[in-house]
Scaffold this active site. Sequence first.
Site, mmCIF file in Angstrom:
data_model
loop_
_atom_site.group_PDB
_atom_site.id
_atom_site.type_symbol
_atom_site.label_atom_id
_atom_site.label_comp_id
_atom_site.label_asym_id
_atom_site.label_seq_id
_atom_site.Cartn_x
_atom_site.Cartn_y
_atom_site.Cartn_z
ATOM 1 N N ASP A 201 -2.349 2.465 -11.656
ATOM 2 C CA ASP A 201 -1.827 1.732 -10.494
ATOM 3 C C ASP A 201 -2.059 2.601 -9.269
ATOM 4 O OD1 ASP A 201 -0.193 -0.091 -8.836
ATOM 5 O OD2 ASP A 201 0.421 -0.899 -10.773
ATOM 6 N N HIS A 275 -4.166 -2.831 -6.867
ATOM 7 C CA HIS A 275 -3.363 -1.753 -7.490
ATOM 8 C C HIS A 275 -4.227 -0.552 -7.893
ATOM 9 C CE1 HIS A 275 0.570 -3.752 -7.835
ATOM 10 N NE2 HIS A 275 -0.108 -4.866 -7.985
ATOM 11 N N GLU A 352 -1.789 -9.394 -7.734
ATOM 12 C CA GLU A 352 -1.434 -8.937 -6.379
ATOM 13 C C GLU A 352 -2.584 -8.204 -5.690
ATOM 14 O OE1 GLU A 352 3.323 -8.308 -6.990
ATOM 15 O OE2 GLU A 352 2.042 -6.689 -7.635
HETATM 16 C C1 ACM Z 1 3.197 -8.111 -11.741
HETATM 17 O O1 ACM Z 1 4.422 -8.108 -11.911
HETATM 18 N N1 ACM Z 1 2.693 -7.773 -10.562
HETATM 19 C C2 ACM Z 1 2.288 -8.487 -12.799
#
Ligand code: ACM
Length: 634
Positions: A201, A275, A352
Site C-alpha cells: 500500500d 495505493h 480507490e
Molecule cells: C477497500 O476497503 N478500500 C477495499
Amino acid sequence: MKKFFFFSLLFVFTISCFAQTEKLLIPVPSSLIKQSGNYSLHDNILISVSGENKDVENVALQLSKALAAPTGFKISIRKNITTANIKLKLLVVADTNICDEGYKLSVSQKGIIISANKPGGLFYGTQTLLQLLPKAIENKYAGKNIVWNIPCVEIVDRPRFAWRGLMFDVSRHFFGKQEVKDFIDNMVKYKFNLLHLHLTDDEGWRVEIKSLPNLTKVGAWNVKRIGTFGDFSAPTADEPKDFGGFFTQDDIKEIVQYANDRFVNILPEVDIPGHSLAAITSYPELSCTPGAENYRVRSGEKIMDWHQGGFSALVDNTLCPANENVYPFLDKVFTELAQLFPFEYIHIGGDECAKNFWEKSDAIKQLMQKEGLKTMEEVQSYFEKRVEKIVESKGKKVIGWDEILEGGLAPNAAVMSWRGIKGGIEAAKLGHDVVMSPTTFTYLDYMQGDKVIEPPVYATLRLKTAYSFDPVPEGVDAKFIMGGQANLWTEQVYNTRHMQYMLWPRSLAIAECLWSAKEKKNWSDFSKRVESSFERMDIEHVKYARSMFDPIFEVNRNENKELQIILSTEVEGLDIYYSWDNSNPDLYYPKYATPLSVPKDASMIKVITYRDGKPIGKQIDMPIATLKTRLPKK
Ligand code: ACM
C-alpha cells in the site's frame, strides 16, 4: 414418585448439559445431539490415525500439541489402534453429507471418533473437540486438578461456504511473522480457512521481491508517527525512515507452510494501480507524473482528498497504465509471488484508484487514443486486463476489489465486493466468482461501539450487525458466491493488542455466518456463546471488545421538537441506569424504561449497563451537545 423424581433429575441434568455444550461452539454445527455423560481424558492419551496419510498425521500432531501443554499429559500418535482414546478416521467411502471440509465427531463413554472425507474435515473436527473441552485447554501450562471432561455428543458438521476469509493489512502498520502465525492460530479455532494478506500500500511494501530490491530497501520503511493516522505531518527528507519492515521470502515460505499445516490458504494482495506510493517511491520510473522521484513512503499524512461523492489524490500514488515500465515490473513481482504462494488466486487490488493525475497526463491521453478508451475507468480496465494476462501467465487466477468492474471486468477475474454487495451482485450476474466482504457487515477496522468511547474511525459496525451478514443476496445464483471475508485494515491499528481488540468478537460473528447453515443462526444464542469465548480469550491473553454490553444511544425529536434519547443494548437482559447530574450511576439510580427527555440545563447523561446486579458494560459519559449533533436534520 421416586422414579418420577429420578427421571425429572435426569431430564434437568440432560438439558443443562445440552445448554452447556451448545454454549461452547462457534461456529454452531449443522447438527448436534447431546448424549448423557462425559468422556474424560487422562494421562497417556493415544491418538490413532487411519491408514497412511501425512496430512492426517499432521492433524493428529496439531491436536496433540494443543492438548499436551494445558493437560500436561503424555500423548502418543499411532496407526489404526482400536483402543485409542481419540481416533481420526479418513472415510474410505465418501460421505456426501459432510463434503470436503465437514466432519463427524462422536464423543461417547468409549472414546472419541472424528471421521471425515478429507484431512481438512478431520482438522475442523479437532477444533470442535477443543471447544468442547474445559476452557483450561487454552492454558499454556498444565493446570492442577482439572477434570478433562468432554460431554458425550454426536456432531455432524459442514461449512456453508468454501471461502471463509479474514484479511490482515500488514502494510499500513507492519505485523511480523510471529504475529501472522498467531493470527492463523486464532482464526482456525473458528474454522476460517483463508488469510488474505494485504501486502502493499502507500505506507509499505511488505514482501521481498528479489529482482526488485528497492521495494523492500526503500518501500518498506517510513517515519514513525503516533496519534491519529491520516493527520500526521509529512516525512521530511532528513527524517530517518526506519519504521516498518517486510517479510523475506524465507519468512513467507515459513508462514505459508504454517498456514498449510492448519488448512489455511494465503491470498497475497498487491494493491495496484492505486495505493502504490511505496512502489512508486522505490521505482519512480513507474509513474507518469513528473517529480515522483521526490515522493516518500507515506507515514500517515494526508495524501488523498475525500469528499462527498468522490476523491482525488494529492500525490500520484498510482502505477501509470500508459507507462510501459509498469508491465515488466509487474511481471517480475507476480513471477516471484506465484512461486511463493501456492494458493490459486492472487489479489490485484484495484480499489480507490485516483484518476486526477491520469487526467492531466499526456501519456494517458495518447494511450486512450491508441486503444480507443473513452473514460478513466476504461483506462483502469485496460490496465486490469493486462495485469490479468500477466498473473495468468504465472498459472494463477485474479481476484480484485469491486472497482475492477468499472470500465469492463477482465475476462476471468473474480470480484471481492467491498462497497456493499452491489459489485458482487453485478459480477455474479456476469458469471464471475465473487467473495462478499461489504463494509456494511465485515469491516473490522470500524468502531464497534459508540464513537464517544471507541478509538476513533470514520464508521461503526456493531457485532449484531456483523452477525446479520449473509453473503448470498436475493436473486443471485449462489454458485457464484465463493463465500465471504472480514477485513482488518490497520491505519489506526498500531499494535497487536489493538489488532486483537478489533478482530474479536466480530470475527466470531463472521465465522458463524460463513460456516454455519443460515437456519442455525440465532443472535441471542450466539451472544451467549460469545461470552463463553471471552472466558477462553481471557485465558489465552487475547484482547477483545466488550462493546456488545455497552449502552446504545439513539436520538430523535419528541412532539415538542425537543431531543429525546432512546437507550438500548445489543445483548438481551441488561438493565440500563443513568444520571443527569454528572455523578456516576449505579444500580440505585434511575433505571431506563422509556425514551428520555433532557432536564432543562442538564449537559451530560451518564449511562451504565448491569446484569444480575453487577456492572457489565462500560459507563458512557455522553454530552447532550454531542447527542444534538446526531439529530436527524429537520
Ligand atoms: C477497500 O476497503 N478500500 C477495499
